[in-house]
Motif scaffolding. Structure first.
Motif, PDB file in Angstrom:
ATOM      1  N   PHE A   1       0.836  -1.223  -0.013  1.00  0.00           N
ATOM      2  CA  PHE A   1       0.063  -0.033   0.132  1.00  0.00           C
ATOM      3  C   PHE A   1       0.925   1.501   0.096  1.00  0.00           C
ATOM      4  CE2 PHE A   1      -2.065   3.283   2.595  1.00  0.00           C
ATOM      5  CZ  PHE A   1      -3.054   3.586   1.670  1.00  0.00           C
ATOM      6  N   ALA A   2       1.937   1.195   0.737  1.00  0.00           N
ATOM      7  CA  ALA A   2       2.821   2.488   1.088  1.00  0.00           C
ATOM      8  C   ALA A   2       3.563   2.757  -0.417  1.00  0.00           C
ATOM      9  CB  ALA A   2       3.645   2.367   1.877  1.00  0.00           C
ATOM     10  N   ALA A   3       3.869   1.651  -1.091  1.00  0.00           N
ATOM     11  CA  ALA A   3       4.639   1.779  -2.381  1.00  0.00           C
ATOM     12  C   ALA A   3       3.611   2.152  -3.575  1.00  0.00           C
ATOM     13  CB  ALA A   3       5.347   0.421  -2.599  1.00  0.00           C
ATOM     14  N   SER A   4       2.611   1.950  -3.637  1.00  0.00           N
ATOM     15  CA  SER A   4       1.728   2.096  -4.738  1.00  0.00           C
ATOM     16  C   SER A   4       1.271   3.680  -4.837  1.00  0.00           C
ATOM     17  CB  SER A   4       0.182   1.641  -4.413  1.00  0.00           C
ATOM     18  OG  SER A   4      -0.468   2.064  -3.147  1.00  0.00           O
ATOM     19  N   ILE A   5       1.729   4.628  -3.915  1.00  0.00           N
ATOM     20  CA  ILE A   5       1.523   6.005  -4.145  1.00  0.00           C
ATOM     21  C   ILE A   5       2.708   6.526  -4.855  1.00  0.00           C
ATOM     22  CG2 ILE A   5       0.912   8.225  -3.017  1.00  0.00           C
ATOM     23  CD1 ILE A   5      -0.662   6.800  -1.011  1.00  0.00           C
ATOM     24  N   PRO A   6       3.875   6.134  -4.130  1.00  0.00           N
ATOM     25  CA  PRO A   6       4.932   6.590  -4.920  1.00  0.00           C
ATOM     26  C   PRO A   6       5.215   6.115  -6.196  1.00  0.00           C
ATOM     27  CG  PRO A   6       5.536   5.950  -2.998  1.00  0.00           C
ATOM     28  CD  PRO A   6       4.167   5.609  -2.921  1.00  0.00           C
ATOM     29  N   TYR A   7       4.649   5.100  -6.525  1.00  0.00           N
ATOM     30  CA  TYR A   7       4.679   4.492  -7.973  1.00  0.00           C
ATOM     31  C   TYR A   7       3.924   5.214  -8.897  1.00  0.00           C
ATOM     32  CZ  TYR A   7       3.135   1.557 -12.041  1.00  0.00           C
ATOM     33  OH  TYR A   7       2.811   1.049 -13.136  1.00  0.00           O
ATOM     34  N   LEU A   8       2.830   5.655  -8.294  1.00  0.00           N
ATOM     35  CA  LEU A   8       1.846   6.710  -9.258  1.00  0.00           C
ATOM     36  C   LEU A   8       2.446   8.022  -9.531  1.00  0.00           C
ATOM     37  CD1 LEU A   8      -0.639   6.509 -10.848  1.00  0.00           C
ATOM     38  CD2 LEU A   8      -1.760   7.711  -8.908  1.00  0.00           C
ATOM     39  N   LEU A   9       3.136   8.532  -8.438  1.00  0.00           N
ATOM     40  CA  LEU A   9       4.011   9.992  -8.648  1.00  0.00           C
ATOM     41  C   LEU A   9       5.097   9.691  -9.408  1.00  0.00           C
ATOM     42  CD1 LEU A   9       3.878  11.159  -4.854  1.00  0.00           C
ATOM     43  CD2 LEU A   9       2.172  12.032  -6.720  1.00  0.00           C
ATOM     44  N   VAL A  10       5.866   8.524  -9.636  1.00  0.00           N
ATOM     45  CA  VAL A  10       6.868   8.497 -10.472  1.00  0.00           C
ATOM     46  C   VAL A  10       6.551   8.606 -11.847  1.00  0.00           C
ATOM     47  CG1 VAL A  10       8.805   6.583 -11.305  1.00  0.00           C
ATOM     48  CG2 VAL A  10       8.431   7.301  -8.750  1.00  0.00           C
ATOM     49  N   LEU A  11       5.228   7.833 -12.098  1.00  0.00           N
ATOM     50  CA  LEU A  11       4.652   7.675 -13.579  1.00  0.00           C
ATOM     51  C   LEU A  11       4.339   9.151 -13.909  1.00  0.00           C
ATOM     52  CD1 LEU A  11       2.192   4.644 -13.771  1.00  0.00           C
ATOM     53  CD2 LEU A  11       4.648   4.840 -14.356  1.00  0.00           C
ATOM     54  N   PHE A  12       3.754  10.081 -12.925  1.00  0.00           N
ATOM     55  CA  PHE A  12       3.393  11.260 -13.385  1.00  0.00           C
ATOM     56  C   PHE A  12       4.796  12.226 -13.419  1.00  0.00           C
ATOM     57  CE2 PHE A  12      -0.551  11.477 -10.160  1.00  0.00           C
ATOM     58  CZ  PHE A  12      -1.139  10.641 -11.178  1.00  0.00           C
ATOM     59  N   ALA A  13       5.590  12.005 -12.918  1.00  0.00           N
ATOM     60  CA  ALA A  13       7.055  12.723 -12.920  1.00  0.00           C
ATOM     61  C   ALA A  13       7.714  12.114 -14.191  1.00  0.00           C
ATOM     62  CB  ALA A  13       7.809  12.413 -11.823  1.00  0.00           C
ATOM     63  N   GLY A  14       7.526  10.863 -14.662  1.00  0.00           N
ATOM     64  CA  GLY A  14       7.930  10.661 -15.783  1.00  0.00           C
ATOM     65  C   GLY A  14       7.537  11.392 -17.214  1.00  0.00           C
ATOM     66  N   ILE A  15       5.820  11.432 -17.026  1.00  0.00           N
ATOM     67  CA  ILE A  15       5.337  12.263 -18.106  1.00  0.00           C
ATOM     68  C   ILE A  15       5.665  13.338 -18.393  1.00  0.00           C
ATOM     69  CG2 ILE A  15       3.055  12.997 -18.505  1.00  0.00           C
ATOM     70  CD1 ILE A  15       3.435  10.425 -19.760  1.00  0.00           C
ATOM     71  N   VAL A  16       5.877  14.347 -16.908  1.00  0.00           N
ATOM     72  CA  VAL A  16       6.402  15.681 -17.219  1.00  0.00           C
ATOM     73  C   VAL A  16       7.684  15.933 -17.679  1.00  0.00           C
ATOM     74  CG1 VAL A  16       6.591  17.685 -15.867  1.00  0.00           C
ATOM     75  CG2 VAL A  16       4.777  16.074 -15.371  1.00  0.00           C
ATOM     76  N   VAL A  17       8.485  14.913 -17.268  1.00  0.00           N
ATOM     77  CA  VAL A  17      10.149  15.067 -17.601  1.00  0.00           C
ATOM     78  C   VAL A  17      10.090  14.763 -19.041  1.00  0.00           C
ATOM     79  CG1 VAL A  17      12.389  14.161 -17.249  1.00  0.00           C
ATOM     80  CG2 VAL A  17      10.990  14.534 -15.414  1.00  0.00           C
ATOM     81  N   ASP A  18       9.328  13.696 -19.502  1.00  0.00           N
ATOM     82  CA  ASP A  18       9.488  13.158 -20.791  1.00  0.00           C
ATOM     83  C   ASP A  18       8.815  14.471 -21.756  1.00  0.00           C
ATOM     84  OD1 ASP A  18       9.987  10.643 -22.582  1.00  0.00           O
ATOM     85  OD2 ASP A  18       8.104  11.310 -23.186  1.00  0.00           O
ATOM     86  N   ARG A  19       8.006  14.903 -21.603  1.00  0.00           N
ATOM     87  CA  ARG A  19       7.196  15.853 -22.384  1.00  0.00           C
ATOM     88  C   ARG A  19       7.850  17.215 -22.205  1.00  0.00           C
ATOM     89  NH1 ARG A  19       5.059  16.525 -25.578  1.00  0.00           N
ATOM     90  NH2 ARG A  19       3.395  17.640 -25.385  1.00  0.00           N
ATOM     91  N   HIS A  20       8.528  17.521 -21.251  1.00  0.00           N
ATOM     92  CA  HIS A  20       8.921  19.093 -20.972  1.00  0.00           C
ATOM     93  C   HIS A  20      10.204  19.504 -20.441  1.00  0.00           C
ATOM     94  CE1 HIS A  20       4.661  20.437 -21.444  1.00  0.00           C
ATOM     95  NE2 HIS A  20       4.276  19.464 -20.703  1.00  0.00           N
ATOM     96  N   TRP A  21      11.189  18.175 -20.350  1.00  0.00           N
ATOM     97  CA  TRP A  21      12.520  18.521 -20.339  1.00  0.00           C
ATOM     98  C   TRP A  21      13.403  17.295 -21.149  1.00  0.00           C
ATOM     99  CZ3 TRP A  21       8.987  19.436 -16.091  1.00  0.00           C
ATOM    100  CH2 TRP A  21       9.264  20.899 -15.814  1.00  0.00           C
TER     101      TRP A  21
END
Length: 283
Positions: free
Chosen positions: A263-283
């Motif tokens: 349960f604790a790992a599932s939230i950071p997992y989703l945040l990593v996906l979010f960060a990955g999209i932002v970095v991929d699209r804009h940096w």
């Protein structure tokens, strides 16, 4: 109502996650990140999420009294009247829809409304007390947030947001079933048919693993289809392997401790996906 009561009733942490999801959808299709639209989008989604949470509290106040985790909630204790909570929910939803229409377009408002409707009516009223599939179908509520964020930029650019929406849909069972293992006694006392109550912890652990295989596969689909680049693929792949490793450990040794880790790992997992999209699209 006090500020503390309101912040609990609107489920502020969930609202912040919904707002972050919408901003990720915005970032996925925007050619340029602009602060003002992102903040307005986050505000609208936060208000809409709060309205749905208030409605959820009103509907669930009877079973909340039966569970140790929730029996101190303001509506369960009677500190807040249902009519007051529903009035605030209506005000928040009306404000959220107004911001969505005036700042963006009716498609954003529609996705916002559909997310709240699925959580409030489909999940809370229709499915929660009837079937273990409640959280599977109810998981669609979060998917509408990423679609709303994308529609704030361009409603017709649908492929990447749709793929992310599928990933969010599949994320919810893996996330929530881990929590449900921890709260199985509470759900059993309230006669809520969450999967660990119906099928037991062992089968639930294997269901989490199976669902997460689909989740991780879906998370890589944007890269495989060429709408996301290597930065996102690396983030999704690394986070996915870690999540699957924890899920496998839980399946092999089902119990509360490893369920808590999952349960604790599932939230950071989703945040990593979010960060990955932002970095991929804009940096």
């Amino acid at each position: 109502m006090t500020f503390r009561q309101v912040s609990e009733l609107v489920k502020l942490r969930i609202g912040i996650m919904i707002a972050a999801t919408a901003v990720t959808g915005y970032a996925a299709v925007a050619d340029e990140l602009r602060t003002a639209p992102a903040l307005l989008l986050a505000l609208a989604m936060l208000l809409g999420s709060g309205a749905a949470a208030l409605f959820n509290h009103v509907c669930d106040r009877d079973i909340d009294r039966l569970m140790s985790r929730t029996r101190a909630r303001p509506l369960a204790t009677g500190l807040v009247r249902p009519a007051d909570a529903l009035g605030l929910a209506g005000l928040l939803m009306a404000t959220a829809m107004t911001v969505a229409v005036l700042a963006f377009n009716w498609v954003v408002a529609l996705h916002l409304f559909l997310g709240a409707f699925v959580y409030g009516i489909v999940y809370t009223v229709w499915l929660k007390r009837r079937t273990w599939l409640n959280i599977v179908v109810g998981g669609a509520a979060g998917s509408f947030a990423v679609l709303a964020g994308a529609a704030a930029v361009e409603p017709t650019r649908w492929l990447l947001p749709a793929l992310l929406a599928v990933t969010l849909f599949l994320w919810t069972p893996s996330h929530f079933w881990s929590l449900a293992i921890l709260l199985a006694d509470d759900y059993r006392a309230a006669r809520v048919p969450m999967l660990p109550v119906v099928a037991g912890i062992g089968r639930t652990a294997w269901a989490i693993l199976f669902n997460s295989v689909l989740l991780v596969a879906s998370s890589l689909a944007p890269w495989l289809l060429g709408v996301a680049g290597p930065a996102y693929a690396i983030a999704a792949g690394a986070a996915g392997l870690l999540l699957l490793g924890l899920n496998l450990a839980l399946a092999l040794r089902p119990g509360r401790k490893l369920a808590g880790w999952n349960f604790a790992a599932s939230i950071p997992y989703l945040l990593v996906l979010f960060a990955g999209i932002v970095v991929d699209r804009h940096w």
